[in-house]
Design a protein around this motif. Sequence first.
Motif, mmCIF file in Angstrom:
data_model
loop_
_atom_site.group_PDB
_atom_site.id
_atom_site.type_symbol
_atom_site.label_atom_id
_atom_site.label_comp_id
_atom_site.label_asym_id
_atom_site.label_seq_id
_atom_site.Cartn_x
_atom_site.Cartn_y
_atom_site.Cartn_z
ATOM 1 N N ALA A 53 0.837 -1.209 0.000
ATOM 2 C CA ALA A 53 0.000 0.000 0.000
ATOM 3 C C ALA A 53 0.868 1.254 0.000
ATOM 4 N N ALA A 54 1.951 1.217 0.775
ATOM 5 C CA ALA A 54 2.862 2.358 0.834
ATOM 6 C C ALA A 54 3.520 2.607 -0.518
ATOM 7 N N LEU A 55 3.937 1.535 -1.185
ATOM 8 C CA LEU A 55 4.592 1.668 -2.489
ATOM 9 C C LEU A 55 3.608 2.116 -3.561
ATOM 10 N N SER A 56 2.365 1.662 -3.460
ATOM 11 C CA SER A 56 1.335 2.091 -4.400
ATOM 12 C C SER A 56 1.095 3.592 -4.295
ATOM 13 N N ASP A 57 1.053 4.101 -3.072
ATOM 14 C CA ASP A 57 0.859 5.537 -2.875
ATOM 15 C C ASP A 57 2.069 6.334 -3.355
ATOM 16 N N ARG A 58 3.251 5.739 -3.239
ATOM 17 C CA ARG A 58 4.433 6.435 -3.762
ATOM 18 C C ARG A 58 4.350 6.562 -5.285
ATOM 19 N N GLU A 59 3.895 5.506 -5.949
ATOM 20 C CA GLU A 59 3.750 5.547 -7.402
ATOM 21 C C GLU A 59 2.776 6.631 -7.840
ATOM 22 N N LYS A 60 1.792 6.926 -6.985
ATOM 23 C CA LYS A 60 0.809 7.974 -7.287
ATOM 24 C C LYS A 60 1.357 9.370 -6.985
ATOM 25 N N GLY A 61 2.524 9.436 -6.355
ATOM 26 C CA GLY A 61 3.141 10.712 -6.054
ATOM 27 C C GLY A 61 2.609 11.417 -4.828
ATOM 28 N N VAL A 62 1.861 10.693 -3.981
ATOM 29 C CA VAL A 62 1.257 11.336 -2.810
ATOM 30 C C VAL A 62 1.902 10.883 -1.500
ATOM 31 N N SER A 63 2.808 9.922 -1.564
ATOM 32 C CA SER A 63 3.409 9.363 -0.362
ATOM 33 C C SER A 63 4.863 9.004 -0.641
ATOM 34 N N TYR A 64 5.680 9.028 0.423
ATOM 35 C CA TYR A 64 7.067 8.591 0.273
ATOM 36 C C TYR A 64 7.477 7.856 1.543
ATOM 37 N N PRO A 65 7.470 6.517 1.491
ATOM 38 C CA PRO A 65 7.798 5.710 2.670
ATOM 39 C C PRO A 65 9.297 5.415 2.779
ATOM 40 N N PHE A 66 9.774 5.379 4.025
ATOM 41 C CA PHE A 66 11.172 5.064 4.311
ATOM 42 C C PHE A 66 11.262 3.846 5.208
ATOM 43 N N ILE A 67 12.374 3.125 5.094
ATOM 44 C CA ILE A 67 12.769 2.168 6.110
ATOM 45 C C ILE A 67 13.888 2.838 6.900
ATOM 46 N N VAL A 68 13.892 2.616 8.215
ATOM 47 C CA VAL A 68 14.800 3.332 9.112
ATOM 48 C C VAL A 68 15.897 2.397 9.625
ATOM 49 N N PHE A 69 17.154 2.839 9.460
ATOM 50 C CA PHE A 69 18.312 2.074 9.935
ATOM 51 C C PHE A 69 18.948 2.808 11.105
ATOM 52 N N ASP A 70 19.094 2.122 12.224
ATOM 53 C CA ASP A 70 19.712 2.695 13.416
ATOM 54 C C ASP A 70 21.211 2.393 13.390
ATOM 55 N N LYS A 71 22.027 3.423 13.200
ATOM 56 C CA LYS A 71 23.480 3.234 13.122
ATOM 57 C C LYS A 71 24.087 2.854 14.473
ATOM 58 N N GLN A 72 23.404 3.225 15.542
ATOM 59 C CA GLN A 72 23.928 2.946 16.874
ATOM 60 C C GLN A 72 23.925 1.458 17.177
ATOM 61 N N THR A 73 22.877 0.768 16.744
ATOM 62 C CA THR A 73 22.774 -0.673 16.988
ATOM 63 C C THR A 73 23.052 -1.502 15.733
ATOM 64 N N ASN A 74 23.188 -0.810 14.597
ATOM 65 C CA ASN A 74 23.417 -1.480 13.319
ATOM 66 C C ASN A 74 22.259 -2.405 12.958
ATOM 67 N N GLU A 75 21.026 -1.890 13.181
ATOM 68 C CA GLU A 75 19.824 -2.681 12.922
ATOM 69 C C GLU A 75 18.785 -1.857 12.165
ATOM 70 N N TRP A 76 17.946 -2.569 11.429
ATOM 71 C CA TRP A 76 16.773 -1.939 10.806
ATOM 72 C C TRP A 76 15.708 -1.802 11.882
ATOM 73 N N ALA A 77 15.230 -0.575 12.092
ATOM 74 C CA ALA A 77 14.426 -0.283 13.286
ATOM 75 C C ALA A 77 12.939 -0.167 13.034
ATOM 76 N N GLY A 78 12.509 0.195 11.812
ATOM 77 C CA GLY A 78 11.091 0.414 11.567
ATOM 78 C C GLY A 78 10.860 1.208 10.301
#
Length: 200
Positions: A61-86
Amino acid sequence: MKTIPTFTDEIILENDRVKLIPLEASHLELLEKYAIQEPELWTYSLQSGAGTENMKKYIQAALSDREKGVSYPFIVFDKQTNEWAGSTRFYDYQPVHQTVQLGYTWYGKKFHGTGLNKNCKFLILDFAFDQLQLERVEFRADNNNARSIAAMKSIGCVPEGVLRSNCTDGQIRRDSIVLSILKSEWYNDVKTNLLNRISG
């Protein structure tokens, strides 16, 4: 005149603590553990990411909205723990009115209260006002979600009111609190205050 980015561009936001990159379908495997192990993260969400199938739909759903130009979703990387956080995103982008909403934000529980969110919000807000040249960034949350509301107020959001019974997850209707930050507020003091908090 500065060229304003569009949501068809690749947007990467980064500082010493976090890195936000465009969400992709392949990131399901990086976020799936939260969907399976921490379903309560979506208690107040209109679209649940709890469970593998729901997380897959959430990303699609997030990617579909990005294709429509109304949304831009990110994945968040925490450098402190070296993990993908959300994940977090811009949505309801209205360039004519120079506004956007910021939300769909969630992080694994181990990242709560660590300063990760404030770093993410600083990067996103600075991009919104400086690069997208927006006049207003809006935030909304379930009016019962005290943790989320407190987090938004802590970065400088101004409460505007409550929209009564304005949306539903398909089963339960909710009241939504509306908060915002204006461009003038960002440059007057919110930016400096938030930068001081993440630096100190």
